[in-house]
Design an enzyme around this catalytic site. Structure first.
Site, PDB file in Angstrom:
ATOM      1  N   LEU A  19      -3.828  -7.469   5.569  1.00  0.00           N
ATOM      2  CA  LEU A  19      -2.900  -8.353   4.758  1.00  0.00           C
ATOM      3  C   LEU A  19      -3.312  -9.642   4.414  1.00  0.00           C
ATOM      4  O   LEU A  19      -2.718 -10.609   3.584  1.00  0.00           O
ATOM      5  CB  LEU A  19      -1.731  -8.361   5.670  1.00  0.00           C
ATOM      6  CG  LEU A  19      -1.006  -7.032   5.607  1.00  0.00           C
ATOM      7  CD1 LEU A  19       0.234  -7.039   6.456  1.00  0.00           C
ATOM      8  CD2 LEU A  19      -1.126  -6.063   4.446  1.00  0.00           C
ATOM      9  N   GLY A  58      -2.136   0.697  11.771  1.00  0.00           N
ATOM     10  CA  GLY A  58      -3.332   1.360  11.559  1.00  0.00           C
ATOM     11  C   GLY A  58      -3.488   2.668  11.443  1.00  0.00           C
ATOM     12  O   GLY A  58      -4.451   3.309  11.847  1.00  0.00           O
ATOM     13  N   HIS A 105      -3.852   0.025  -1.946  1.00  0.00           N
ATOM     14  CA  HIS A 105      -2.474  -0.377  -2.158  1.00  0.00           C
ATOM     15  C   HIS A 105      -1.403   0.347  -2.218  1.00  0.00           C
ATOM     16  O   HIS A 105      -1.546   1.332  -2.927  1.00  0.00           O
ATOM     17  CB  HIS A 105      -2.800  -1.546  -3.258  1.00  0.00           C
ATOM     18  CG  HIS A 105      -1.448  -2.560  -3.823  1.00  0.00           C
ATOM     19  ND1 HIS A 105      -1.493  -3.426  -3.120  1.00  0.00           N
ATOM     20  CD2 HIS A 105      -0.565  -2.085  -4.386  1.00  0.00           C
ATOM     21  CE1 HIS A 105      -0.099  -4.026  -3.462  1.00  0.00           C
ATOM     22  NE2 HIS A 105       0.336  -3.276  -4.465  1.00  0.00           N
ATOM     23  N   ASP A 149      -5.734  -7.717  -5.478  1.00  0.00           N
ATOM     24  CA  ASP A 149      -5.143  -6.554  -6.186  1.00  0.00           C
ATOM     25  C   ASP A 149      -5.721  -6.398  -7.383  1.00  0.00           C
ATOM     26  O   ASP A 149      -5.020  -5.338  -8.193  1.00  0.00           O
ATOM     27  CB  ASP A 149      -3.688  -6.303  -6.099  1.00  0.00           C
ATOM     28  CG  ASP A 149      -3.281  -6.173  -4.953  1.00  0.00           C
ATOM     29  OD1 ASP A 149      -3.704  -5.709  -3.599  1.00  0.00           O
ATOM     30  OD2 ASP A 149      -2.048  -6.782  -4.562  1.00  0.00           O
TER      31      ASP A 149
END
Ligand code: GAR
Length: 190
Positions: free
Chosen positions: A84, A12, A103, A144
């Site tokens: 994720l 994080g 990303h 993505d």
């Protein structure tokens, strides 16, 4: 106050930068941090900023439980910062144009299932690419593939290991992600 809700899976460091950036804001605040792993480092970072947290299971992400929890915080923007798991369609459709992801590469290259974190940086090095970078994009139902909001590249001179690449890319993420979030929130008013 506009609420930002963060999803993260690991350490994080991006979430921390975002919490730090908005901790002084009078108009925007990080209202909730969600993690799919009770050992995720992001949880202690959220506590340090007095941001409430929720740890959830994959089932809870996909059965409406997480959506209901998020709705209670009325987010203006949902930010995936090192998250994720596949993001569920019910949350995306409840917040059209309000779910974004970062990303660690220049999409559309090095995206898709399995392309996250060090896997991305290893692939970039193996291809001997002279540069990598970051992509901030809207989240849609495919990994993505949502519309790109912002990209920034960085030369990989001197990078010998995936960890070297990760350091350069993370520095870019920390530099740009909070500001891009703020711009998106401000644009919602126009
Ligand atoms: C970041 O580099 C982020 O771009 C990447 O995970 C890292 C999380 O670092 N995300 C993905 O790979 C998503 N496909 P952090 O936990 O220190 O912010």
């Amino acid at each position: 106050m506009k609420n930002i809700v963060l999803f993260a899976s690991g350490g994080g460091s991006n979430a921390e930068q975002i919490m730090r950036y908005f901790s002084q804001s009078k108009t925007h605040k990080v209202a909730l941090v969600l993690a799919n792993n009770q050992n995720a480092g992001v949880l202690a970072k959220a506590e340090a900023y007095n941001v409430p947290t929720l740890v959830f299971t994959k089932d809870e992400l996909n059965n409406g439980f997480v959506l209901r929890h998020v709705q209670a915080f009325n987010p203006a923007l949902i930010v995936l910062a090192g998250f994720l798991l596949k993001f569920p369609a019910d949350i995306i459709s409840a917040y059209p144009g309000r779910v974004i992801n970062i990303h660690p590469a220049l999409l559309p290259n090095y995206g898709g299932k399995g392309m996250y974190g060090m896997h991305v940086h290893r692939a970039v090095l193996e291809n001997k690419d002279p540069e990598s970078g970051i992509t901030i994009h809207y989240v849609n139902d495919n990994y993505d593939e949502g519309n790109i909001i912002f990209q920034q590249s960085v030369p990989l001179d001197g990078c010998l290991t995936p960890e070297d690449v990760a350091l350069k890319v993370l520095a870019l993420e920390h530099e740009h992600f909070p500001r891009v979030i703020e711009e998106l929130l401000n644009e919602q008013d126009n």
